[in-house]
Design an enzyme around this catalytic site. Structure first.
Site, PDB file in Angstrom:
ATOM      1  N   ILE A   1      -4.821  -3.408  -4.435  1.00 43.42           N
ATOM      2  CA  ILE A   1      -6.053  -3.750  -5.160  1.00 43.42           C
ATOM      3  C   ILE A   1      -6.545  -2.555  -5.964  1.00 43.42           C
ATOM      4  O   ILE A   1      -7.663  -2.553  -6.450  1.00 43.42           O
ATOM      5  CB  ILE A   1      -7.140  -4.213  -4.148  1.00 43.42           C
ATOM      6  CG1 ILE A   1      -7.385  -3.139  -3.069  1.00 43.42           C
ATOM      7  CG2 ILE A   1      -6.738  -5.534  -3.496  1.00 43.42           C
ATOM      8  CD1 ILE A   1      -8.518  -3.470  -2.108  1.00 43.42           C
ATOM      9  N   ASP A   2      -5.687  -1.527  -6.097  1.00 44.14           N
ATOM     10  CA  ASP A   2      -6.152  -0.263  -6.688  1.00 44.14           C
ATOM     11  C   ASP A   2      -5.983  -0.147  -8.201  1.00 44.14           C
ATOM     12  O   ASP A   2      -6.427   0.829  -8.809  1.00 44.14           O
ATOM     13  CB  ASP A   2      -5.459   0.921  -5.984  1.00 44.14           C
ATOM     14  CG  ASP A   2      -3.924   0.824  -6.018  1.00 44.14           C
ATOM     15  OD1 ASP A   2      -3.360   0.251  -6.972  1.00 44.14           O
ATOM     16  OD2 ASP A   2      -3.290   1.349  -5.070  1.00 44.14           O
TER      17      ASP A   2
ATOM     18  N   PHE B   1      -2.543   0.966   5.253  1.00 47.45           N
ATOM     19  CA  PHE B   1      -3.326   0.350   6.327  1.00 47.45           C
ATOM     20  C   PHE B   1      -2.758   0.638   7.715  1.00 47.45           C
ATOM     21  O   PHE B   1      -3.476   0.971   8.634  1.00 47.45           O
ATOM     22  CB  PHE B   1      -3.400  -1.179   6.116  1.00 47.45           C
ATOM     23  CG  PHE B   1      -4.105  -1.540   4.843  1.00 47.45           C
ATOM     24  CD1 PHE B   1      -5.483  -1.654   4.811  1.00 47.45           C
ATOM     25  CD2 PHE B   1      -3.394  -1.732   3.667  1.00 47.45           C
ATOM     26  CE1 PHE B   1      -6.148  -1.955   3.645  1.00 47.45           C
ATOM     27  CE2 PHE B   1      -4.049  -2.041   2.487  1.00 47.45           C
ATOM     28  CZ  PHE B   1      -5.429  -2.154   2.471  1.00 47.45           C
ATOM     29  N   ARG B   2      -1.408   0.506   7.868  1.00 55.02           N
ATOM     30  CA  ARG B   2      -0.835   0.475   9.216  1.00 55.02           C
ATOM     31  C   ARG B   2      -0.041   1.703   9.611  1.00 55.02           C
ATOM     32  O   ARG B   2       0.429   1.766  10.745  1.00 55.02           O
ATOM     33  CB  ARG B   2       0.019  -0.797   9.369  1.00 55.02           C
ATOM     34  CG  ARG B   2      -0.826  -2.040   9.282  1.00 55.02           C
ATOM     35  CD  ARG B   2      -0.068  -3.341   9.313  1.00 55.02           C
ATOM     36  NE  ARG B   2      -1.007  -4.466   9.193  1.00 55.02           N
ATOM     37  CZ  ARG B   2      -1.532  -4.880   8.046  1.00 55.02           C
ATOM     38  NH1 ARG B   2      -1.182  -4.296   6.908  1.00 55.02           N
ATOM     39  NH2 ARG B   2      -2.400  -5.872   8.020  1.00 55.02           N
TER      40      ARG B   2
ATOM     41  N   HIS C   1      -3.943  -9.895  -3.884  1.00 55.39           N
ATOM     42  CA  HIS C   1      -5.174  -9.663  -3.132  1.00 55.39           C
ATOM     43  C   HIS C   1      -6.333  -9.217  -4.014  1.00 55.39           C
ATOM     44  O   HIS C   1      -7.315  -8.664  -3.507  1.00 55.39           O
ATOM     45  CB  HIS C   1      -4.905  -8.657  -2.001  1.00 55.39           C
ATOM     46  CG  HIS C   1      -3.966  -9.203  -0.955  1.00 55.39           C
ATOM     47  ND1 HIS C   1      -3.268  -8.418  -0.075  1.00 55.39           N
ATOM     48  CD2 HIS C   1      -3.602 -10.488  -0.670  1.00 55.39           C
ATOM     49  CE1 HIS C   1      -2.521  -9.191   0.711  1.00 55.39           C
ATOM     50  NE2 HIS C   1      -2.704 -10.444   0.365  1.00 55.39           N
TER      51      HIS C   1
ATOM     52  N   CYS D   1     -27.155  -7.691  -7.843  1.00 57.58           N
ATOM     53  CA  CYS D   1     -27.051  -8.016  -9.261  1.00 57.58           C
ATOM     54  C   CYS D   1     -28.288  -7.547 -10.027  1.00 57.58           C
ATOM     55  O   CYS D   1     -29.419  -7.787  -9.600  1.00 57.58           O
ATOM     56  CB  CYS D   1     -26.886  -9.527  -9.406  1.00 57.58           C
ATOM     57  SG  CYS D   1     -26.748 -10.057 -11.112  1.00 57.58           S
TER      58      CYS D   1
ATOM     59  N   ALA E   1       0.803  -1.229   0.000  1.00 56.63           N
ATOM     60  CA  ALA E   1       0.000   0.000   0.000  1.00 56.63           C
ATOM     61  C   ALA E   1       0.841   1.287   0.000  1.00 56.63           C
ATOM     62  O   ALA E   1       0.387   2.324  -0.485  1.00 56.63           O
ATOM     63  CB  ALA E   1      -0.919  -0.016   1.211  1.00 56.63           C
TER      64      ALA E   1
ATOM     65  N   THR F   1       5.669  -1.868   1.893  1.00 63.50           N
ATOM     66  CA  THR F   1       4.854  -2.874   2.592  1.00 63.50           C
ATOM     67  C   THR F   1       5.434  -3.160   3.959  1.00 63.50           C
ATOM     68  O   THR F   1       6.656  -3.224   4.121  1.00 63.50           O
ATOM     69  CB  THR F   1       4.722  -4.181   1.779  1.00 63.50           C
ATOM     70  OG1 THR F   1       4.110  -5.186   2.604  1.00 63.50           O
ATOM     71  CG2 THR F   1       6.056  -4.693   1.253  1.00 63.50           C
ATOM     72  N   SER F   2       4.551  -3.365   4.940  1.00 64.74           N
ATOM     73  CA  SER F   2       5.014  -3.661   6.295  1.00 64.74           C
ATOM     74  C   SER F   2       5.443  -5.121   6.410  1.00 64.74           C
ATOM     75  O   SER F   2       6.018  -5.515   7.410  1.00 64.74           O
ATOM     76  CB  SER F   2       3.901  -3.349   7.299  1.00 64.74           C
ATOM     77  OG  SER F   2       2.742  -4.085   6.971  1.00 64.74           O
TER      78      SER F   2
END
Ligand code: OAD
Length: 244
Positions: A108-109, A38-39, A124, A153, A27, A194-195
């Protein structure tokens, strides 16, 4: 202790000599595009919500509390207007120059592809793909963003799910094996933003047996001592100074 400038030069030399780089991203590569990680202190997992954000992005929560899941997801995880930054572009330029086997990402972007990367192993998943949980009809992320409440849907009325790996869900086997093959064939692995605390993704680092493991991250990670070159810095202080 070498200075940041010396380390950047060392990284440039590694890039110049590399033949098969594999990038591994998290991220942190997208924070300069305005997407929170995230962190970090201002990351998603420090937000005050009615439920812990880490629980919201889990499979059981998606099933049991779809309204709360979708409210958080649409508000915090669908950043559809974000543009790739210098780091995404550098990664894509390495591939275009024939120096890279691709990028293995936890993101995921979709920003690696938007920057021009072709071989992207999305561990992911991606917010850009969404499927009906019953009839598999597909829906765009823009459509998802514009729905009110839980997206259903248009063909059969069942709940739609993003093609994103939630906690408690397994990773796609073909994506995982493609990522492992790329890492095993690389002479240089560059880990960025990334962590390295989420498994099985973080464990993929152990498949690398090439010449140089480069790790660039603002905060410490459990793999810092594995790196041949460790640069603890913000990407905006590193990537604008590099060329492919
Ligand atoms: P994290 O938020 O855990 O880590 C991001 C890292 O990037 C931190 O260590 C920051 O120090 C660093 N960072 C942020 N901005 C930076 C910048 N501008 N320059 C340099 N470093 C920077 O994100 P991930 O490791 O990607 O999974 O998280 C892994 C997984 O946890 C995610 O894929 C997601 C999450 O739960 C799922 O949703 C399944």
């Amino acid at each position: 202790m070498s200075s940041l400038e010396e380390k950047i030069q060392e990284f440039q030399d590694i890039i110049d000599q590399a033949k098969h780089i594999v990038f591994f991203t998290g991220a942190g590569v997208s924070t300069d595009s305005g997407i929170p990680d995230f962190r970090s202190q201002d990351g998603l997992y420090h937000l005050k919500y009615s439920y812990p954000p880490e629980e919201i992005v889990s499979h059981h929560f998606f099933v049991e509390q779809p309204e709360a899941f979708w409210e958080f997801y649409k508000d915090k995880m669908l950043n559809l207007d974000a543009e790739p930054n210098t780091t995404h572009k550098f990664i894509a330029d390495c591939e275009a120059a024939g120096k890279s086997l691709g990028v293995v990402t936890q993101n995921i972007d979709g920003l690696h592809q938007k920057a021009g990367s072709k071989r992207v192993y999305e561990l992911h998943g991606s917010v850009l793909r969404n499927y009906c949980t019953s009839c598999s009809h597909s829906f765009s992320a823009r459509w998802i963003k514009e729905t009110h409440g839980v997206p259903r849907c248009t063909e059969c009325g069942a709940i739609v799910k993003p093609d994103v790996v939630l906690y408690e869900e397994g990773l796609s086997e073909p994506v995982l094996s493609g990522a492992i093959a790329a890492i095993q064939s690389a002479d240089v692995m560059v880990i960025l933003g990334t962590s390295l605390v989420v498994y099985p993704a973080a464990g993929l680092v152990n498949y690398f047996s090439g010449k140089h493991l480069v790790l660039i991250n603002r905060d410490v990670t459990p793999y810092d001592s594995n790196a041949d070159l460790l640069i603890q810095a913000s990407f905006s202080d590193v990537f604008p100074k590099l060329h492919v």
